[in-house]
Design an enzyme around this catalytic site. Structure first.
Site, short mmCIF file in Angstrom:
data_model
loop_
_atom_site.label_atom_id
_atom_site.label_comp_id
_atom_site.label_asym_id
_atom_site.label_seq_id
_atom_site.Cartn_x
_atom_site.Cartn_y
_atom_site.Cartn_z
CD GLU A 135 -2.52 1.42 2.70
OE1 GLU A 135 -2.31 0.15 3.43
OE2 GLU A 135 -3.28 2.35 3.10
CG ASP A 152 -0.20 1.44 6.40
OD1 ASP A 152 0.82 1.15 6.57
OD2 ASP A 152 -0.64 2.63 6.05
CG ASP A 161 -4.84 2.75 8.22
OD1 ASP A 161 -4.94 1.90 7.23
OD2 ASP A 161 -4.01 3.87 8.00
CG ASP A 184 -7.78 4.75 4.06
OD1 ASP A 184 -8.81 4.61 4.08
OD2 ASP A 184 -6.92 5.71 3.67
#
Ligand code: TSJ
Length: 655
Positions: free
Chosen positions: A441, A514, A516, A518
């Protein structure tokens, strides 16, 4: 009569079980968490058989506090009389002889066999102890145990503690109760997984209409109540189709289904189309999922195409000038369950979940043609049929348009591919089985990964922005997305029906995003894409999720990494007084060296292998997370507040 003591002479017949303990993998596949559940399924299968034969209506499974599991049915009870050939009771035969399942049951339809079906004796051989109760007017009891025999200097497994005993205690109920404790010396883990067990039992309840299956998990804290679930589906496969289509938009209200017998094979199916663009066929043989397909699926697909085209012609939906619709047209947005029961099944394929019996194809095809023809004779189903044809015709239009567009684009495509893979930092090694593709990412983390990698075997593909949500798009729109095309060209194996495992350039595809929201979303989208367009990659276990650590705990020269909050506490203790903590918010915050040590080094990293054992659940989850029904997604997220739930179709492994 009390049970006689078990004599040395009796023990001779047990030698077969030693082989099981010596090589458990040969009988149950592995001694990991899968193998552990396998020995439970062996027992459950027997109870299911009794229900399939019409003798039991209820099955109860309990996961006990001491690590044992029990299964009880309300069937006839395992025969307690002495078996003429062996001179011991039916119960004893079942648990001491390999492959004894169904042997004294010649006139009954018994289909167990295949993937499971190695018999209840295997469960006995791999258990610390196993207890049986049979209810037939009175309560019969027998138990078995495994122990190390000092004199013989060997491990004895599945040895009867005594012969079957009639306790003479009166009982009104009939049935069989088995309780066993998996041997911790055999299995890597002896912890049954509630999710795994409940999902499979739910599936079995769908496949066996009207059968009541209860599951109780008693392994909770002192104060808490046990967890219990109860499954009973009076609609069988019809209900299964409705369940799979929850969160989708069905094109007609009721699934349609048919059940028949052809050439000694029981065949049952249910179908329902939705507004989706992909096909979801769930097939089973003797209640065992066959995600790799096989001859029954071929017969079903052929039969479906034939009969639907025939009806379309005879009702005038297709005119003389029109070409026949293709199978794939009729299967766009199709959710189907096919369940067959047959003897002597042969499983093949990478994961032994593909039906290899060629003789199943024709009967399934005939049954499908006959069933579809018969169902649509009913004038009440006219509108349903119209919807199916309308959907297939729209699929055909898209197919024809896409083919034309593809031909136009072909010349330009070769140039495209060059520019696309330009972002890829390929590896130098030429052996696909050793090569790994990291899909990372963001450009900055991608850059770090490029510095960190071993050039020989690790390739890096940075993804800028979010790849397209593939669930609600048609294939032509999916292919228009640059990120998706980059992945397809980097892997080099095609997509959809043309996907060819042999051309795959990287045998490990590792998603690195990640921790998170997203990152989780990107992970979901990529998994959905692989699930929809390269399912074999997931079936084969080639897709992984990389696990970057969340924390670094350090003090002078000591550095420890933690992957979750629980681990953080442990690492703090290890580092000791004066420790400092760094919380990584994203991959981008790590140095190349840190990324290598924690996430990329094959010797130290922590990967999650994505698996598709529970395709039905994955299907539902993918639909809920990525589909076009906002309420379904909200509901799903409310129930599974942390996005991590996508991990329920992920089996954690350390590589
Ligand atoms: F095998 C086993 F131990 F794993 C097991 C068997 C476990 C459980 C939970 C249930 C059973 C089981 C077996 N339930 N019901 C039966 N039925 C028979 O074994 C049976 C009973 C009667 C007759 C008959 O011909 O009268 C035949 C059979 C096979």
């Amino acid at each position: 009569m009390a049970g006689k003591n078990y004599s040395a002479e009796d023990i001779k017949i047990l030698e077969g079980l030693d082989a099981v303990r010596l090589r458990p993998g040969m009988y149950i596949g592995s001694t990991g968490v899968k193998g552990l559940h396998h020995i439970l399924w062996e027992i459950v299968d027997n109870a299911i058989d009794e229900a399939s034969n019409g003798f039991a209506t209820r099955i109860e499974v309990i996961l006990h506090k001491d690590g044992s599991a029990s299964v009880e049915d309300n069937g006839r009870g395992i025969p307690t009389d002495i078996h003429p050939k062996t001179g011991v009771s039916g119960v004893e035969v079942v648990f001491t002889q390999l492959h004894a399942g169904g042997k004294f049951d010649e006139h009954n339809y018994s289909f167990s066999g295949g993937l499971h079906g190695v018999g209840a004796s295997v469960t006995n051989a791999l258990s610390e102890w196993l207890k049986v109760e049979v209810y037939r007017g009175t309560v019969f009891k027998m138990s078995f145990h495994s122990y190390y025999d000092e004199k013989a200097e060997k491990y004895m497994c599945g040895v009867p503690c005594e012969h079957l005993t009639d306790t003479k205690q009166k009982t009104d109920k009939t049935g069989t109760y088995i309780c066993f404790k998996p041997d911790a010396e055999v299995f890597d883990t002896v912890n049954f997984n509630f999710e795994t067990v409940s999902k499979r039992l739910k599936e079995l309840a769908f496949l066996n209409k009207g059968l009541e299956i209860n599951l109780i998990d008693e392994r909770v804290g002192e104060d808490k109540k046990p967890i219990a679930v109860n499954y009973k589906f009076d609609g069988g496969l019809h209900d299964f189709a409705m369940y799979l289509n929850e969160g989708k938009t069905p094109l007609y209200e009721n699934p349609i289904g048919y059940k028949t017998e052809k050439d000694g094979i029981l065949i049952e199916f249910a179908i329902q189309h939705t507004s989706d663009f992909t096909e979801s066929l769930f097939s089973f043989v003797n209640n065992i999922p066959t995600p790799e397909g096989g001859f029954h699926e071929t017969g079903f697909r052929t039969g479906l195409t034939k009969s639907l085209n025939d009806i379309a012609r005879s009702t005038g939906a297709l005119k003389d000038k029109d070409a026949n619709l293709l199978g794939e047209d009729f299967r766009e947005g199709l959710t189907a369950i096919l369940s067959i029961k047959m003897k002597n099944v042969q499983f093949e394929g990478q994961t032994k979940t593909k039906l290899g019996n060629a003789e199943a194809r024709q009967p399934v095809e005939t049954a499908t043609v006959e069933g579809i023809a018969q169902l649509f004779k009913d004038p009440k189903l006219k509108l349903t049929f119209d919807e199916i044809v309308k959907k297939a015709q729209s699929a055909a239009r898209v197919r024809i348009a896409a083919r034309q567009a593809k031909e136009v684009a072909r010349a330009k495509n070769s140039i495209d591919n060059l520019t696309l893979v330009g972002k890829l930092a390929a590896c130098t090694g030429k052996k696909p089985e050793l090569n790994e593709l990291f899909i990372v990412e963001g450009d900055s983390a991608g850059g770090t990964a490029k510095q960190a990698r071993i050039r020989q075997t690790q390739a890096i593909l940075p993804l800028r922005g979010k790849p397209l949500n593939v669930e609600k798009k048609r294939i032509d729109q999916v292919l228009a997305n640059e990120e998706i095309r980059t992945i397809i060209s980097a892997l080099g194996a095609g997509y959809g029906g043309d996907f060819t495992m042999d051309d795959l350039k990287y045998h490990k595809v590792i998603i690195l995003s990640d921790a998170d929201q997203d990152g989780m979303h990107i992970r979901c989208i990529l998994l959905t894409f692989f699930f929809r367009y390269m399912r074999e990659l997931i079936n084969n276990g080639n897709v992984y999720i990389g696990m970057p650590p969340l924390y670094k705990v350090y003090k002078k020269d000591i550095v420890e990494y933690a992957y979750d909050d629980e681990e953080l506490q442990k690492k703090i203790e290890i580092v000791g007084k004066g420790y400092q903590i760094q919380r990584y918010k994203g991959l981008g915050e790590m140095s190349a060296e840190q990324l290598w040590e924690t996430t990329m080094d094959p010797a130290r990293r922590n990967l999650i292998r994505v698996n598709i054992e529970d395709a039905a659940e994955a299907e539902q989850m993918v639909t809920a997370l990525m589909g076009d029904r906002v309420e379904a997604r909200k509901e799903f997220l409310a129930q599974n507040a942390n996005f991590n739930k996508v991990d329920t179709f992920i089996d954690r492994v350390n590589i």
